[in-house]
Design a protein around this motif. Structure first.
Motif, PDB file in Angstrom:
ATOM      1  N   UNK A 105      -5.943 -55.526  11.220  1.00 55.35           N
ATOM      2  CA  UNK A 105      -6.852 -56.200  11.642  1.00 55.35           C
ATOM      3  C   UNK A 105      -6.783 -56.352  13.332  1.00 55.35           C
ATOM      4  N   UNK A 106      -7.084 -54.993  13.788  1.00 51.70           N
ATOM      5  CA  UNK A 106      -7.266 -54.807  15.085  1.00 51.70           C
ATOM      6  C   UNK A 106      -8.072 -53.716  15.381  1.00 51.70           C
ATOM      7  N   UNK A 107      -8.694 -53.434  16.636  1.00 54.88           N
ATOM      8  CA  UNK A 107      -9.712 -52.586  16.812  1.00 54.88           C
ATOM      9  C   UNK A 107      -9.306 -51.204  16.584  1.00 54.88           C
ATOM     10  N   UNK A 108      -8.116 -50.659  16.396  1.00 57.75           N
ATOM     11  CA  UNK A 108      -7.857 -49.354  16.067  1.00 57.75           C
ATOM     12  C   UNK A 108      -8.009 -48.918  14.555  1.00 57.75           C
ATOM     13  N   UNK A 109      -8.143 -50.106  13.649  1.00 60.49           N
ATOM     14  CA  UNK A 109      -8.585 -49.715  12.192  1.00 60.49           C
ATOM     15  C   UNK A 109     -10.108 -50.085  11.964  1.00 60.49           C
ATOM     16  N   UNK A 114     -10.704 -52.953   4.035  1.00 66.60           N
ATOM     17  CA  UNK A 114     -10.579 -51.999   3.284  1.00 66.60           C
ATOM     18  C   UNK A 114      -9.229 -51.176   3.219  1.00 66.60           C
ATOM     19  N   UNK A 115      -8.730 -51.132   4.260  1.00 64.72           N
ATOM     20  CA  UNK A 115      -7.247 -50.582   4.423  1.00 64.72           C
ATOM     21  C   UNK A 115      -6.350 -51.479   3.856  1.00 64.72           C
ATOM     22  N   UNK A 116      -6.388 -52.521   3.990  1.00 62.42           N
ATOM     23  CA  UNK A 116      -5.486 -53.438   3.418  1.00 62.42           C
ATOM     24  C   UNK A 116      -5.793 -53.408   1.706  1.00 62.42           C
ATOM     25  N   UNK A 117      -6.850 -53.551   1.393  1.00 63.28           N
ATOM     26  CA  UNK A 117      -7.199 -53.681  -0.282  1.00 63.28           C
ATOM     27  C   UNK A 117      -6.472 -52.400  -0.755  1.00 63.28           C
ATOM     28  N   UNK A 118      -6.568 -51.153   0.012  1.00 67.16           N
ATOM     29  CA  UNK A 118      -6.015 -49.712  -0.389  1.00 67.16           C
ATOM     30  C   UNK A 118      -4.506 -49.981  -0.575  1.00 67.16           C
ATOM     31  N   UNK A 119      -3.814 -50.342   0.400  1.00 65.99           N
ATOM     32  CA  UNK A 119      -2.453 -50.527   0.546  1.00 65.99           C
ATOM     33  C   UNK A 119      -1.644 -51.707  -0.377  1.00 65.99           C
ATOM     34  N   UNK A 120      -2.415 -52.619  -0.489  1.00 65.60           N
ATOM     35  CA  UNK A 120      -1.804 -53.797  -1.232  1.00 65.60           C
ATOM     36  C   UNK A 120      -1.238 -53.630  -2.449  1.00 65.60           C
ATOM     37  N   UNK A 121      -1.951 -52.802  -3.266  1.00 68.99           N
ATOM     38  CA  UNK A 121      -1.475 -52.529  -4.661  1.00 68.99           C
ATOM     39  C   UNK A 121       0.063 -51.755  -4.704  1.00 68.99           C
ATOM     40  N   UNK A 122      -0.080 -50.679  -3.684  1.00 65.69           N
ATOM     41  CA  UNK A 122       1.399 -50.026  -3.568  1.00 65.69           C
ATOM     42  C   UNK A 122       2.415 -51.049  -3.230  1.00 65.69           C
ATOM     43  N   UNK A 123       2.163 -51.977  -2.508  1.00 72.49           N
ATOM     44  CA  UNK A 123       3.125 -53.049  -1.958  1.00 72.49           C
ATOM     45  C   UNK A 123       3.548 -53.926  -3.199  1.00 72.49           C
ATOM     46  N   UNK A 124       2.756 -54.433  -4.043  1.00 71.48           N
ATOM     47  CA  UNK A 124       2.839 -55.274  -4.983  1.00 71.48           C
ATOM     48  C   UNK A 124       3.718 -54.623  -6.004  1.00 71.48           C
ATOM     49  N   UNK A 125       3.135 -53.239  -6.546  1.00 66.46           N
ATOM     50  CA  UNK A 125       3.808 -52.572  -7.374  1.00 66.46           C
ATOM     51  C   UNK A 125       5.231 -52.118  -7.080  1.00 66.46           C
ATOM     52  N   UNK A 126       5.518 -51.538  -6.093  1.00 65.93           N
ATOM     53  CA  UNK A 126       6.839 -51.254  -5.526  1.00 65.93           C
ATOM     54  C   UNK A 126       7.803 -52.635  -5.176  1.00 65.93           C
ATOM     55  N   UNK A 127       7.185 -53.533  -4.853  1.00 67.84           N
ATOM     56  CA  UNK A 127       7.911 -54.821  -4.559  1.00 67.84           C
ATOM     57  C   UNK A 127       8.441 -55.497  -5.836  1.00 67.84           C
ATOM     58  N   UNK A 128       7.534 -55.513  -7.028  1.00 74.87           N
ATOM     59  CA  UNK A 128       8.061 -55.677  -8.460  1.00 74.87           C
ATOM     60  C   UNK A 128       8.992 -54.722  -9.175  1.00 74.87           C
ATOM     61  N   UNK A 129       8.804 -53.570  -8.688  1.00 81.71           N
ATOM     62  CA  UNK A 129       9.691 -52.485  -9.579  1.00 81.71           C
ATOM     63  C   UNK A 129      10.987 -52.514  -8.834  1.00 81.71           C
TER      64      UNK A 129
END
Length: 138
Positions: A105-109, A114-129
């Motif tokens: 959430x800054x002017x560079x993105x 959308x960026x957050x929604x795409x990245x979040x599943x990776x972090x949730x999956x790898x966080x749990x695993x």
């Protein structure tokens, strides 16, 4: 709390790090490659050239995150798989995904949500695993 460093299973940290790194390659390189370019405003542009920082920097960050999680798993005495899953969800959603949105959430993105929604599943999956790996190999 830092006396738990001697109790950490470093092999578990390494295994979880390698698994997270490989999942990142598949996730960002194949599963969401095109939407990720859109989120970054780079659709149709050639992929940037790999550098040592862009190649190995994420692995270093993964190792730091996993070491932090391993310290907390030991300090909190998490021993059950169910608790490991809850801990992984707390880390994946409460820290990693939230920080991804905050960073984006800054002017560079051009498309931060959308960026957050795409990245979040990776972090949730790898966080749990990763949390489950750390607990099972304790």
């Amino acid at each position: 709390m830092f006396s738990v460093l001697a109790d950490i299973n470093w092999l578990a940290v390494l295994i979880a790090a390698v698994a997270s790194f490989l999942i990142a390659g598949a996730w960002f390189g194949a599963v969401i490659a095109k939407p990720y370019a859109v989120a970054l405003g780079r659709e149709g542009a050639p992929a940037p050239a790999s550098t040592p920082v862009s190649t190995f920097g994420p692995l270093v960050c993964i190792l730091v995150t996993l070491l932090t999680s391993a310290v907390l798993v030991e300090a909190l005495d998490i021993t059950g798989t169910g608790d490991a899953i809850v801990f992984g969800l707390l880390v994946g959603v409460g820290y990693l995904s939230a920080m991804t949105f905050q960073i984006a959430i800054n002017p560079n993105f051009p498309r931060p949500l959308y960026y957050g929604v795409l990245n979040a599943p990776y972090f949730v999956i790898t966080g749990v695993l990763s949390s489950v790996t750390l607990v099972l190999m304790r």
